[in-house]
Design a protein around this motif. Sequence first.
Motif, PDB file in Angstrom:
ATOM      1  N   ILE A 232       0.859  -1.192   0.000  1.00 41.89           N
ATOM      2  CA  ILE A 232       0.000   0.000   0.000  1.00 41.89           C
ATOM      3  C   ILE A 232       0.893   1.240   0.000  1.00 41.89           C
ATOM      4  CG2 ILE A 232      -1.851   1.242   1.174  1.00 41.89           C
ATOM      5  CD1 ILE A 232      -2.612  -1.428   2.500  1.00 41.89           C
TER       6      ILE A 232
ATOM      7  N   ILE B  98       9.276   5.179  -1.277  1.00 43.98           N
ATOM      8  CA  ILE B  98      10.559   4.456  -1.286  1.00 43.98           C
ATOM      9  C   ILE B  98      10.478   3.124  -0.526  1.00 43.98           C
ATOM     10  CG2 ILE B  98      11.479   5.711   0.751  1.00 43.98           C
ATOM     11  CD1 ILE B  98      13.558   4.545  -2.237  1.00 43.98           C
TER      12      ILE B  98
ATOM     13  N   GLU C  59      -1.628   2.905  -5.086  1.00 42.32           N
ATOM     14  CA  GLU C  59      -1.194   4.261  -4.729  1.00 42.32           C
ATOM     15  C   GLU C  59      -2.378   5.204  -4.913  1.00 42.32           C
ATOM     16  OE1 GLU C  59       1.412   6.125  -3.426  1.00 42.32           O
ATOM     17  OE2 GLU C  59      -0.079   7.706  -3.809  1.00 42.32           O
TER      18      GLU C  59
ATOM     19  N   LEU D 274      -2.461   8.468  -5.110  1.00 41.83           N
ATOM     20  CA  LEU D 274      -2.236   9.613  -6.000  1.00 41.83           C
ATOM     21  C   LEU D 274      -2.040   9.124  -7.436  1.00 41.83           C
ATOM     22  CD1 LEU D 274       0.137  11.691  -3.696  1.00 41.83           C
ATOM     23  CD2 LEU D 274      -2.349  11.900  -3.952  1.00 41.83           C
TER      24      LEU D 274
ATOM     25  N   SER E  40       8.583  10.837  -0.178  1.00 41.81           N
ATOM     26  CA  SER E  40       9.737  10.425  -0.980  1.00 41.81           C
ATOM     27  C   SER E  40      10.049  11.395  -2.124  1.00 41.81           C
ATOM     28  CB  SER E  40       9.527   9.004  -1.533  1.00 41.81           C
ATOM     29  OG  SER E  40       9.330   8.093  -0.478  1.00 41.81           O
TER      30      SER E  40
ATOM     31  N   GLY F 259      16.753  14.998   1.294  1.00 42.99           N
ATOM     32  CA  GLY F 259      17.666  14.291   0.395  1.00 42.99           C
ATOM     33  C   GLY F 259      19.021  13.964   1.001  1.00 42.99           C
TER      34      GLY F 259
ATOM     35  N   ASP G 214      -7.162   4.206  -3.858  1.00 40.39           N
ATOM     36  CA  ASP G 214      -7.057   4.508  -2.434  1.00 40.39           C
ATOM     37  C   ASP G 214      -7.475   3.267  -1.635  1.00 40.39           C
ATOM     38  OD1 ASP G 214      -6.931   5.803  -0.069  1.00 40.39           O
ATOM     39  OD2 ASP G 214      -8.348   7.401  -0.580  1.00 40.39           O
TER      40      ASP G 214
ATOM     41  N   ALA H  27       2.263   3.288   3.604  1.00 42.49           N
ATOM     42  CA  ALA H  27       1.478   4.471   3.216  1.00 42.49           C
ATOM     43  C   ALA H  27       2.011   5.759   3.837  1.00 42.49           C
ATOM     44  CB  ALA H  27       0.019   4.251   3.607  1.00 42.49           C
ATOM     45  N   GLY H  28       3.241   5.737   4.348  1.00 46.56           N
ATOM     46  CA  GLY H  28       3.832   6.950   4.930  1.00 46.56           C
ATOM     47  C   GLY H  28       2.953   7.447   6.068  1.00 46.56           C
TER      48      GLY H  28
ATOM     49  N   TRP I 265      10.511  25.048   3.360  1.00 49.48           N
ATOM     50  CA  TRP I 265      11.883  25.396   2.992  1.00 49.48           C
ATOM     51  C   TRP I 265      11.920  26.805   2.429  1.00 49.48           C
ATOM     52  CZ3 TRP I 265      14.353  21.044   4.233  1.00 49.48           C
ATOM     53  CH2 TRP I 265      13.855  19.796   3.876  1.00 49.48           C
TER      54      TRP I 265
ATOM     55  N   GLY J  77       7.464  17.954   3.020  1.00 49.64           N
ATOM     56  CA  GLY J  77       6.549  16.846   3.307  1.00 49.64           C
ATOM     57  C   GLY J  77       6.080  16.887   4.752  1.00 49.64           C
TER      58      GLY J  77
ATOM     59  N   LEU K 254       4.836   0.537   8.511  1.00 52.21           N
ATOM     60  CA  LEU K 254       5.958   1.365   8.932  1.00 52.21           C
ATOM     61  C   LEU K 254       5.433   2.709   9.409  1.00 52.21           C
ATOM     62  CD1 LEU K 254       9.233   1.405   8.566  1.00 52.21           C
ATOM     63  CD2 LEU K 254       8.644   3.166   6.948  1.00 52.21           C
TER      64      LEU K 254
ATOM     65  N   PRO L  57      15.439   7.864  10.801  1.00 53.33           N
ATOM     66  CA  PRO L  57      16.153   8.611   9.778  1.00 53.33           C
ATOM     67  C   PRO L  57      15.608   8.416   8.374  1.00 53.33           C
ATOM     68  CG  PRO L  57      17.612   7.038  10.901  1.00 53.33           C
ATOM     69  CD  PRO L  57      16.236   6.766  11.340  1.00 53.33           C
ATOM     70  N   GLY L  58      14.594   7.610   8.219  1.00 50.09           N
ATOM     71  CA  GLY L  58      13.831   7.651   6.998  1.00 50.09           C
ATOM     72  C   GLY L  58      14.375   6.897   5.816  1.00 50.09           C
TER      73      GLY L  58
ATOM     74  N   SER M 248      16.874   6.987   3.937  1.00 48.36           N
ATOM     75  CA  SER M 248      18.267   6.511   3.884  1.00 48.36           C
ATOM     76  C   SER M 248      18.384   5.090   4.422  1.00 48.36           C
ATOM     77  CB  SER M 248      19.164   7.385   4.768  1.00 48.36           C
ATOM     78  OG  SER M 248      19.093   8.700   4.374  1.00 48.36           O
TER      79      SER M 248
HETATM   80  C1  LIG Z   1      10.715  17.470   5.731  1.00 48.56           C
HETATM   81  C2  LIG Z   1      11.274  16.086   5.607  1.00 48.56           C
HETATM   82  C3  LIG Z   1      12.654  15.907   5.460  1.00 48.56           C
HETATM   83  C4  LIG Z   1      13.177  14.618   5.350  1.00 48.56           C
HETATM   84  N1  LIG Z   1      14.517  14.484   5.119  1.00 48.56           N
HETATM   85  C5  LIG Z   1      15.042  13.269   4.930  1.00 48.56           C
HETATM   86  C6  LIG Z   1      16.407  13.130   4.585  1.00 48.56           C
HETATM   87  O1  LIG Z   1      17.127  14.112   4.449  1.00 48.56           O
HETATM   88  N2  LIG Z   1      16.912  11.887   4.419  1.00 48.56           N
HETATM   89  C7  LIG Z   1      16.132  10.779   4.572  1.00 48.56           C
HETATM   90  O2  LIG Z   1      16.660   9.685   4.423  1.00 48.56           O
HETATM   91  N3  LIG Z   1      14.814  10.869   4.880  1.00 48.56           N
HETATM   92  C8  LIG Z   1      14.257  12.082   5.054  1.00 48.56           C
HETATM   93  N4  LIG Z   1      12.930  12.212   5.342  1.00 48.56           N
HETATM   94  C9  LIG Z   1      12.123  11.007   5.570  1.00 48.56           C
HETATM   95  C10 LIG Z   1      11.740  10.329   4.270  1.00 48.56           C
HETATM   96  O3  LIG Z   1      11.267  11.265   3.350  1.00 48.56           O
HETATM   97  C11 LIG Z   1      10.674   9.266   4.564  1.00 48.56           C
HETATM   98  O4  LIG Z   1      11.121   8.411   5.591  1.00 48.56           O
HETATM   99  C12 LIG Z   1      10.372   8.382   3.356  1.00 48.56           C
HETATM  100  O5  LIG Z   1      10.204   9.133   2.186  1.00 48.56           O
HETATM  101  C13 LIG Z   1       9.125   7.581   3.673  1.00 48.56           C
HETATM  102  O6  LIG Z   1       8.833   6.772   2.580  1.00 48.56           O
HETATM  103  P1  LIG Z   1       7.480   5.965   2.544  1.00 48.56           P
HETATM  104  O7  LIG Z   1       7.522   5.128   1.332  1.00 48.56           O
HETATM  105  O8  LIG Z   1       7.257   5.296   3.849  1.00 48.56           O
HETATM  106  O9  LIG Z   1       6.353   7.108   2.492  1.00 48.56           O
HETATM  107  P2  LIG Z   1       5.892   8.080   1.313  1.00 48.56           P
HETATM  108  O10 LIG Z   1       6.981   8.454   0.399  1.00 48.56           O
HETATM  109  O11 LIG Z   1       5.140   9.191   1.964  1.00 48.56           O
HETATM  110  O12 LIG Z   1       4.923   7.179   0.483  1.00 48.56           O
HETATM  111  C14 LIG Z   1       3.679   6.745   1.003  1.00 48.56           C
HETATM  112  C15 LIG Z   1       2.728   6.626  -0.168  1.00 48.56           C
HETATM  113  O13 LIG Z   1       1.530   5.999   0.281  1.00 48.56           O
HETATM  114  C16 LIG Z   1       0.442   6.614  -0.359  1.00 48.56           C
HETATM  115  N5  LIG Z   1      -0.767   6.342   0.421  1.00 48.56           N
HETATM  116  C17 LIG Z   1      -1.101   6.849   1.634  1.00 48.56           C
HETATM  117  N6  LIG Z   1      -2.277   6.352   2.041  1.00 48.56           N
HETATM  118  C18 LIG Z   1      -2.700   5.505   1.057  1.00 48.56           C
HETATM  119  C19 LIG Z   1      -3.863   4.700   0.883  1.00 48.56           C
HETATM  120  N7  LIG Z   1      -4.839   4.653   1.813  1.00 48.56           N
HETATM  121  N8  LIG Z   1      -3.991   3.978  -0.253  1.00 48.56           N
HETATM  122  C20 LIG Z   1      -3.017   4.004  -1.206  1.00 48.56           C
HETATM  123  N9  LIG Z   1      -1.906   4.761  -1.096  1.00 48.56           N
HETATM  124  C21 LIG Z   1      -1.748   5.486   0.031  1.00 48.56           C
HETATM  125  C22 LIG Z   1       0.840   8.083  -0.393  1.00 48.56           C
HETATM  126  O14 LIG Z   1       0.116   8.808  -1.373  1.00 48.56           O
HETATM  127  C23 LIG Z   1       2.317   7.999  -0.716  1.00 48.56           C
HETATM  128  O15 LIG Z   1       2.586   8.017  -2.095  1.00 48.56           O
HETATM  129  C24 LIG Z   1      12.348  13.484   5.425  1.00 48.56           C
HETATM  130  C25 LIG Z   1      10.955  13.656   5.551  1.00 48.56           C
HETATM  131  C26 LIG Z   1      10.423  14.933   5.615  1.00 48.56           C
HETATM  132  C27 LIG Z   1       8.946  15.098   5.691  1.00 48.56           C
END
Ligand SMILES: Cc1cc2nc3c(=O)[nH]c(=O)nc-3n(C[C@H](O)[C@H](O)[C@H](O)COP(=O)(O)OP(=O)(O)OC[C@H]3O[C@@H](n4cnc5c(N)ncnc54)[C@H](O)[C@@H]3O)c2cc1C
Length: 499
Positions: A17, A21, A43, A45, A53, A60, A212, A248-249, A276, A399, A432, A437-438, A440
């Motif tokens: 879901i 990343i 996804e 969106l 991400s 970054g 969704d 889903a972040g 920013w 984000g 998750l 630290p996300g 990385s």
């Molecule tokens: C301001 C900021 C700075 C950061 N800086 C860094 C950094 O410098 N280095 C680093 O390593 N990390 C950094 N991070 C953390 C990093 O960005 C995140 O840990 C990482 O991108 C999370 O990835 P993800 O796949 O879990 O979530 P996301 O990239 O948010 O992806 C989740 C996806 O799930 C989708 N989704 C949500 N709900 C549903 C649903 N019900 N059905 C279907 N799809 C759904 C969303 O649309 C989204 O596309 C930062 C974060 C932020 C906000």
Amino acid sequence: MTNSGTGSNLTVDVVLIGAGIMSATLGVMLKELQPDLTIEIFERLDVIAAESSAPMNNAGTGHSAFCELNYTPQLPDGTVEIKKAIKIAEQFETSKEFWAYLIEQGLLNNPQSFIRKVPHMSFVWGEENVEYLKKRQQALTKHHFFKGMEYSEDKAQIKKWIPLVMEGRDPDEKVSATFMDIGTDVNFGSLTSALIDELKQKGGVNISLNHDVRDIKRNADGTWKITVKDKNTGNKRKLNAKFVFVGAGGGALPLLQKSGIPESKGFGGFPVSGQWLVCNNPDIVKQHEAKVYGKASVGSPPMSVPHLDTRMIDGKRALLFGPYAGFSTRFLKKGSLLDLFSSIKLNNILPLLAVGRDNWPLTKYLISQVMQSPADRLNALKDYMPTAKAGDWDLDIAGQRVQVIKKDAKHTGVLEFGTEVVTSADGSISALLGASPGASTSVPIMIQLIERCFKKHVKTEAWQQKFRQMIPSYGVSLASNEALSDETRARTSKVLGLI
Ligand SMILES: Cc1cc2nc3c(=O)[nH]c(=O)nc-3n(C[C@H](O)[C@H](O)[C@H](O)COP(=O)(O)OP(=O)(O)OC[C@H]3O[C@@H](n4cnc5c(N)ncnc54)[C@H](O)[C@@H]3O)c2cc1C
């Protein structure tokens, strides 16, 4: 392993879901381990990697603890604790190993599209902070991960490294900096898209954008029924999954709550938004070549450390300052203002209230950040670039991070700034939570998740062998093996074009 059934009786091996990343990394890893797995990705969106991400939504930074002062706290006895820094540096080495494997196998091409070498620096001012930074460098350089980290209090030297930070600065101000040549800037959005493109080419993988996920319920046979709304047509459909990853972040918590697993009880979310300043003057952008992290202000969340960063975003060099933290009740940047309120349940209200009560400095800090005027924001930037002019910078929205609130032993609540993987006892669903630290650490986090959820498979020789192929240091601690660490870093740097 194959699909079985049709319509709402369709059963797939894995549902991911969210197309960020984390899902992308897990999907590619699972397909490498077990090529015949069937995977459905949903996804909400209409594009991949548009939430945390996306390159403009995160900083970054390839977190290696070279520059982030919040990973090396000063203890009451004055010494600097480096345990967390070592762990984070090791996790990033693992991520680089996996990315290098994908390049070597031809599964990803052009590492420059997602990772670049950008020096990582810490910069501080004031007697006390200078003393801390010196101790920090001395403590870190005793460990092989931080070999080569330079330290200077010499203004001429610091000016050579970061002219924009030194120009116009009070000549009597005491400053110091550390410089680590092998830092990185990572475009996690490009990486996610490349990973998903690679997945799409494999048989048995299907990705549905604009879909969704609305509900997750356990079936009598232990599989999961997923209800998905197609946002193009408004139609809902259902399918079954043997394993579900809630990647889903910020949207992970509400979905985890819907699953009803006992392990989800007591978790809450505390959203922190970000902004920013983005430099619009190319003459200034080209004068800076580093990620420069400073010290967080009192009361600020650890991830809100201000930094002045060279970024490579879609082939273009950029300069960003921030993030300025803020408060929004949304769990996703493109989420709903009701997200926070809908996540409040009987089982997490006490932890939520306790966190509200115990984190007054954070609340005060976030309120002060939200109230900032453009002049306040410019002044914060001037701490790092004294000659900054308002007209050269535009405000952009970063984000959304949802920090984890969890029950502690006394059934009150604690606010956590790390990442939490919540898994059902039988390993059939995992989510998750948290954001630091996300990205990385996406690779080691997904390895851990696989080890917890696919226990039987992980024990087989085939999976063990594949793990060692993907991550040659698998099962060995790079933190305690200097020779292997040096060899690994040299190899991944070469493959990823970081030398
Ligand atoms: C301001 C900021 C700075 C950061 N800086 C860094 C950094 O410098 N280095 C680093 O390593 N990390 C950094 N991070 C953390 C990093 O960005 C995140 O840990 C990482 O991108 C999370 O990835 P993800 O796949 O879990 O979530 P996301 O990239 O948010 O992806 C989740 C996806 O799930 C989708 N989704 C949500 N709900 C549903 C649903 N019900 N059905 C279907 N799809 C759904 C969303 O649309 C989204 O596309 C930062 C974060 C932020 C906000």
